[in-house]
Scaffold this active site. Structure first.
Site, PDB file in Angstrom:
ATOM      1  CB  CYS A 173     -66.305   3.401 111.519  1.00 48.11           C
ATOM      2  SG  CYS A 173     -66.209   1.928 112.536  1.00 48.11           S
ATOM      3  CB  CYS A 224     -66.009   3.573 115.321  1.00 44.46           C
ATOM      4  SG  CYS A 224     -65.096   2.564 114.176  1.00 44.46           S
ATOM      5  CG  ASP A 225     -67.871   7.180 115.157  1.00 45.24           C
ATOM      6  OD1 ASP A 225     -67.166   7.012 116.170  1.00 45.24           O
ATOM      7  OD2 ASP A 225     -67.417   7.573 114.067  1.00 45.24           O
TER       8      ASP A 225
END
Ligand code: NAP
Length: 313
Positions: free
Chosen positions: A133, A136-137
């Site tokens: 993701c 997200c990261d």
């Protein structure tokens, strides 16, 4: 013992649309959600193809709004992990981390999880260079070199997300053309810090405490090579979350629940909604359509009229 008219497994867009329609129809409805509303949608930084938001909207906000809209009409949410289901029981039984719940109908809308490459150490290196993701990261890789594996819309979107953040993005695809929608092609080919590695399969994760590179094999010539990178974003499709129902419902060869547009499964009163259903296009807009259709079918079932359901299969 409370018996709900409808238990909904999964609080993504399909689940909360079913909750909205059911609550507005006067049914008692409980959504069972493991983490927070939205499912995979909540991880999307920008959703531009869901009608009604001309500037786009982030998936997390859209999820919160869908939950609030359903709850305004009386839908309830229980944060609980579903552990087992008995779909043929009467009432139907859903066992969760927070106790057992009973429903006259069940909408199964558990979504899909990112598919793994299945390489040694892949799971052990999550959080140490392996991610599924970029929203997200991605921020952890500012000024670094990252690889994206895959050639579909998700991989293209992941690469687009990483381009302004990373020093360099290497897009690794096992064929020589992208499956992704044309809208992504020009942007990716024009990006100065993107390098394509066509006809390449990842055969090994190279690590030293954390990921340091990837071993590749050319899918045409068989030639082996390696690339150095600080992170890899694996984006090779998704696996439906159907393990809990696989012994009770028919699945297609991809593991998706066999159900038509009415969302009815072979068990009366059980409906498959969203990404878990066998269908040609998995989008937010098709998931919400499933949620509405499921309630339409469930109302017929609860009235003892399921076989007169007028939705075509
Ligand atoms: P997808 O369309 O199924 O694409 C998966 C990609 O991963 C394909 O390029 C596939 O290669 C590759 N792949 C699969 N297994 C692999 C493996 N073991 N090793 C290496 N590569 C592998 O999945 P998706 O991109 O997640 O998209 C899923 C659905 O969501 C699609 O309907 C898509 O249109 C939609 N979506 C839309 C947007 C948007 O912006 N509108 C964004 C994200 C997703 P091959 O091409 O060789 O099969």
């Amino acid at each position: 013992m409370k018996v709900y008219d409808m238990l909904i497994v999964g609080g993504g867009p399909g689940g909360y649309t079913a909750a909205l329609y059911a609550a507005r129809a006067g049914l008692s409805v409980l959504v069972l959600e493991k983490l927070s509303a939205g499912g995979q949608m909540a991880l999307s930084e920008r959703i531009e193809n869901y009608p009604g938001f001309p500037e786009g909207i982030d998936g997390y906000t859209l999820a919160e709004q869908m939950q609030a809209q359903a709850e305004r009409f009386g839908a309830q949410t229980e944060l609980a992990e579903v552990l087992a289901l008995d779909l043929r029981a009467n009432p139907k039984i859903v066992e969760t981390s927070e106790g057992t719940f009973y429903g006259r109908t069940v909408v199964y809308a558990a979504g899909a999880e990112p598919r793994q490459l299945g390489l040694p150490m892949e799971q052990a290196l999550v959080g140490r260079g392996v991610s599924y993701c970029a929203a997200c990261d991605g921020a952890f890789y500012r000024g670094k070199t990252v690889a994206v594996v895959g050639g579909g819309d998700s991989a293209a979107a992941e690469a687009m997300h990483l381009l302004p953040v990373a020093k360099k993005v290497i897009l690794i695809h096992r064929r020589d053309t992208l499956r992704a929608t044309k809208v992504y092609h020009a942007a990716l080919t024009q990006a100065e810090n993107l390098e394509f590695r066509w006809n390449s399969a990842v055969t090994e994760l190279i690590y030293d405490g954390r990921l340091t590179g990837l071993r590749l094999k050319n899918t045409v010539t068989g030639e082996e090579s390696s690339v150095s990178c600080d992170g890899v974003f694996i984006s090779v499709g998704r696996e439906p979350a159907t393990a809990l129902v696989s012994s009770q419902l028919s699945l297609d060869k991809g593991g998706y629940i066999v159900a038509g547009e009415s969302t009815r499964t072979e068990i009366p009163g059980v409906y498959a909604v969203g990404d878990v259903r066998s269908k040609p296009l998995r989008q937010v807009v098709t998931a919400v359509a499933d949620g509405a259709a499921a309630v339409h079918s469930a109302q017929s079932f609860l009235a003892g009229l399921e076989n007169t359901d007028c939705l075509p299969e």
